[in-house]
Design an enzyme around this catalytic site. Structure first.
Site, mmCIF file in Angstrom:
data_model
loop_
_atom_site.group_PDB
_atom_site.id
_atom_site.type_symbol
_atom_site.label_atom_id
_atom_site.label_comp_id
_atom_site.label_asym_id
_atom_site.label_seq_id
_atom_site.Cartn_x
_atom_site.Cartn_y
_atom_site.Cartn_z
ATOM 1 N N LEU A 44 0.817 -1.221 0.000
ATOM 2 C CA LEU A 44 0.000 0.000 0.000
ATOM 3 C C LEU A 44 0.849 1.269 0.000
ATOM 4 O O LEU A 44 1.860 1.355 0.685
ATOM 5 C CB LEU A 44 -0.898 -0.011 1.241
ATOM 6 C CG LEU A 44 -1.817 1.187 1.444
ATOM 7 C CD1 LEU A 44 -3.212 0.738 1.886
ATOM 8 C CD2 LEU A 44 -1.249 2.158 2.478
ATOM 9 N N ASN A 46 0.219 5.468 0.608
ATOM 10 C CA ASN A 46 -0.752 6.541 0.873
ATOM 11 C C ASN A 46 -0.087 7.906 0.750
ATOM 12 O O ASN A 46 0.395 8.200 -0.364
ATOM 13 C CB ASN A 46 -1.602 6.313 2.131
ATOM 14 C CG ASN A 46 -0.881 6.137 3.438
ATOM 15 O OD1 ASN A 46 0.000 5.304 3.555
ATOM 16 N ND2 ASN A 46 -1.247 6.903 4.432
ATOM 17 N N ASP A 47 -0.027 8.715 1.764
ATOM 18 C CA ASP A 47 0.314 10.130 1.579
ATOM 19 C C ASP A 47 1.657 10.396 0.887
ATOM 20 O O ASP A 47 2.649 9.711 1.170
ATOM 21 C CB ASP A 47 0.445 10.808 2.945
ATOM 22 C CG ASP A 47 -0.728 10.564 3.853
ATOM 23 O OD1 ASP A 47 -1.690 9.914 3.437
ATOM 24 O OD2 ASP A 47 -0.677 11.035 5.009
ATOM 25 N N GLN A 63 4.187 7.308 1.867
ATOM 26 C CA GLN A 63 3.831 6.418 2.972
ATOM 27 C C GLN A 63 3.650 5.023 2.393
ATOM 28 O O GLN A 63 2.875 4.827 1.445
ATOM 29 C CB GLN A 63 2.500 6.860 3.587
ATOM 30 C CG GLN A 63 2.616 8.024 4.535
ATOM 31 C CD GLN A 63 3.189 7.607 5.873
ATOM 32 O OE1 GLN A 63 2.502 7.028 6.695
ATOM 33 N NE2 GLN A 63 4.447 7.911 6.101
ATOM 34 N N ARG A 166 -0.219 14.929 14.433
ATOM 35 C CA ARG A 166 0.719 14.361 13.443
ATOM 36 C C ARG A 166 0.859 15.217 12.183
ATOM 37 O O ARG A 166 0.197 16.213 12.020
ATOM 38 C CB ARG A 166 0.267 12.950 13.051
ATOM 39 C CG ARG A 166 -1.157 12.869 12.535
ATOM 40 C CD ARG A 166 -1.530 11.406 12.208
ATOM 41 N NE ARG A 166 -2.935 11.287 11.851
ATOM 42 C CZ ARG A 166 -3.912 10.973 12.690
ATOM 43 N NH1 ARG A 166 -3.654 10.729 13.959
ATOM 44 N NH2 ARG A 166 -5.159 10.905 12.279
ATOM 45 N N ASP A 167 1.708 14.745 11.281
ATOM 46 C CA ASP A 167 1.910 15.297 9.935
ATOM 47 C C ASP A 167 2.571 16.674 9.949
ATOM 48 O O ASP A 167 2.026 17.648 9.402
ATOM 49 C CB ASP A 167 0.575 15.363 9.161
ATOM 50 C CG ASP A 167 -0.193 14.059 9.194
ATOM 51 O OD1 ASP A 167 0.438 13.016 9.399
ATOM 52 O OD2 ASP A 167 -1.429 14.071 9.030
HETATM 53 C C1 FRU Z 1 -3.387 10.592 6.243
HETATM 54 C C2 FRU Z 1 -2.713 9.873 7.407
HETATM 55 C C3 FRU Z 1 -1.823 10.821 8.173
HETATM 56 C C4 FRU Z 1 -0.820 9.879 8.789
HETATM 57 C C5 FRU Z 1 -0.627 8.867 7.698
HETATM 58 C C6 FRU Z 1 -0.327 7.473 8.184
HETATM 59 O O1 FRU Z 1 -3.756 9.723 5.239
HETATM 60 O O2 FRU Z 1 -3.675 9.286 8.250
HETATM 61 O O3 FRU Z 1 -2.519 11.635 9.088
HETATM 62 O O4 FRU Z 1 0.363 10.512 9.149
HETATM 63 O O5 FRU Z 1 -1.831 8.856 6.951
HETATM 64 O O6 FRU Z 1 -0.026 6.647 7.106
#
Ligand code: FRU
Length: 496
Positions: A44, A46-47, A63, A166-167
């Site tokens: 997978l 993601n971000d 990610q 986070r982030d």
């Molecule tokens: C957004 C999120 C972020 C986090 C990340 C984890 O999609 O939930 O807030 O840091 O993905 O993968």
């Protein structure tokens, strides 16, 4: 695979090399695998993270959970590019291997400091009782791609936020560093953007929350991102649980933006006389990250996917991809997003499209459009019709309905395009357009993605689609008389 807490959070070394190779082979041969969009080599994605310009190259991380189409133990995978289109995958860069990120290297950002790329990310930590402890951590990347994590966290969870913290986006203004963070207020359980400042990157002062709206922003804000576009501050973020009276959206969570007038981070103020807007009107955009280049341009890239939604490639053990990189501009206080111009360098075959249809006619305008192409089409005012992409013997394809008359609109319907999914959130997305005005569509299709840029990027619709391999026609159907002009190009492979 049955996903348990144990295998979701196992150290990467506990997985067998054979298993990973099998997954990589499965992802590589998937007919849904895009060829000019970044997709995971397995598992997978993601971000987007750490999007930056460093050492004369563009850097982008994503990610990653490489062992299945699920949100397991996250790491950052690193890619570099000379032109924001052709990307080379350098492999996993940051893994969950310290006490301050033991349950995942979550999202973050990057900025150049003293000839190194400084990465700031959330370390996700769970204790024995599975209580989450978020840490905001740092790492340095050298010009020869050596990564060193800092021994101590930069920021720990303040008392006024919950464990949803986070982030980090790291920003430098004059001689001060600022960090914006997605947060949930502990007392109210509402979504906020936290700000911290530092002079030395070691000690960070909590400046409280960014004051950018009087409206309630839902229960959590993810991925806050501040960028300057043509002299205006623009705040991009993902408010989870946003009331639909504030913006009408249909996706599980929206990705929004607010154009500002002024921004004073030191005072925690972002002043705006504008409305909150959807960054994208399509089905699958989230966690977008933008940054300013040394020459002042702004570029954006997004996760072409959403949390908590099942996608058809889950059964092939991989999931999601990135959007193309978009250049951001502001004209008349409106945000415009256009694919970076370098995409043009990857055009291969070409067809000129030009003609007209009488009312209620249907015409195949490209017979074998392939699965990786770019299409530009313009229609004058006072026309109504439907453009079907990926149409063929097995499916009606992705339908793009438009009217450029009075009550002008643009609508995407993915109900009959190959495999359907996420139907709980509807199969159509629609916007109203200026009445009695021509429309220009710029469309990028890549196996399982379709991004539509309307009127030079004034409106964008980005989505995943899972078409049948034989459905390669582009068909135009008219309701009124329709005149069309445009071009089609095949786009070559740009991901290595
Ligand atoms: C957004 C999120 C972020 C986090 C990340 C984890 O999609 O939930 O807030 O840091 O993905 O993968």
């Amino acid at each position: 695979m049955k996903w348990t807490r144990k295998n979701l959070y196992s150290q990467y070394g506990e997985w067998s090399a054979d298993y990973l190779l099998t997954l990589q082979a499965q992802a590589a041969k998937s007919s849904f695998r895009p060829t000019y969009h970044i997709a995971p080599t397995s598992g997978l994605l993601n971000d987007p993270n750490g999007f930056s310009f460093f050492n004369n190259q563009w850097h982008l991380f994503y990610q990653s959970f490489p062992f299945g189409p699920v949100h397991g133990l996250k790491s950052w995978v690193h890619l570099v590019s000379d032109d924001l289109v052709d990307w080379r995958n350098l492999g996993t860069a940051l893994t969950a291997d310290t006490v301050h990120d033991s349950h995942g290297v979550y999202s973050g950002s990057a900025t150049v400091i003293d000839e190194q790329l400084f990465l700031m990310y959330t370390g996700n930590v769970r204790d024995k009782n599975w209580v989450r402890h978020p840490f905001q951590n740092g790492a340095y990347l050298t010009t020869d791609n050596q990564l060193t994590k800092l021994a101590h966290p930069l920021i720990e969870q303040p008392k006024h936020v919950t464990d949803h913290f986070r982030d980090p986006q790291i920003l430098k203004k004059d001689d001060t560093y600022f960090t914006l963070l997605g947060a949930q207020d502990a007392a109210t359980k509402r979504g906020k953007i936290s700000i911290f400042k530092s002079k030395n990157l070691t000690t960070w002062e909590d400046l409280g929350y960014l004051n950018f709206t009087q409206q309630d922003m839902g229960y959590m804000i993810e991925c806050p991102n501040l960028v300057a576009i043509d002299g205006k501050p623009v705040l991009i973020f993902c408010p989870q649980g946003l009331n639909k009276n504030i913006i009408n959206y249909n996706n599980i969570y929206p990705n929004t933006y607010l154009v500002g007038d002024t921004c004073q981070l030191e005072k925690g103020k972002f002043n705006s006389s504008h409305r909150l807007e959807l960054l994208d009107h399509g089905f699958d955009i989230y966690a977008s990250q933008a940054f300013n280049t040394p020459d002042g341009n702004a570029y954006l890239v997004s996760w072409l996917g959403l949390p908590e939604i099942d996608y058809p490639t889950d059964s092939e053990n991989w999931a999601h991809c990135m959007s193309v990189v978009k250049k951001l501009t502001i004209r008349d206080d409106k945000l415009y997003q256009e694919p970076v111009a370098a995409i043009k360098n990857y055009r291969e075959e070409h067809a000129v499209l030009h003609g007209s249809l009488d009312s209620r006619q249907r015409k195949v305008i490209v017979e074998k459009a392939t699965l990786s192409y770019e299409l530009e089409l313009s229609f004058p005012k006072n026309q109504q019709g439907t453009l079907s992409l990926l149409n063929g013997p097995d499916s009606e394809g992705l339908k793009l309905h438009f009217s450029t008359s009075s009550a002008a609109f643009f609508e995407i319907d993915r109900k009959n395009c190959g495999q359907t999914f996420a139907t709980t959130y509807g199969t159509k997305r629609r916007v109203s357009l200026q009445n009695n005005a021509p429309i220009k569509l710029h469309i990028l299709v890549d196996h399982s993605t379709c991004e539509v840029f309307i009127n030079d990027g004034e409106l964008v619709f980005s989505q995943r689609i899972f078409p049948n391999n034989n459905d390669l026609q582009i068909v135009l159907a008219s309701e009124s008389e329709v005149i069309y002009n445009g071009d089609w190009w095949k786009i070559s492979n740009t991901i290595h």
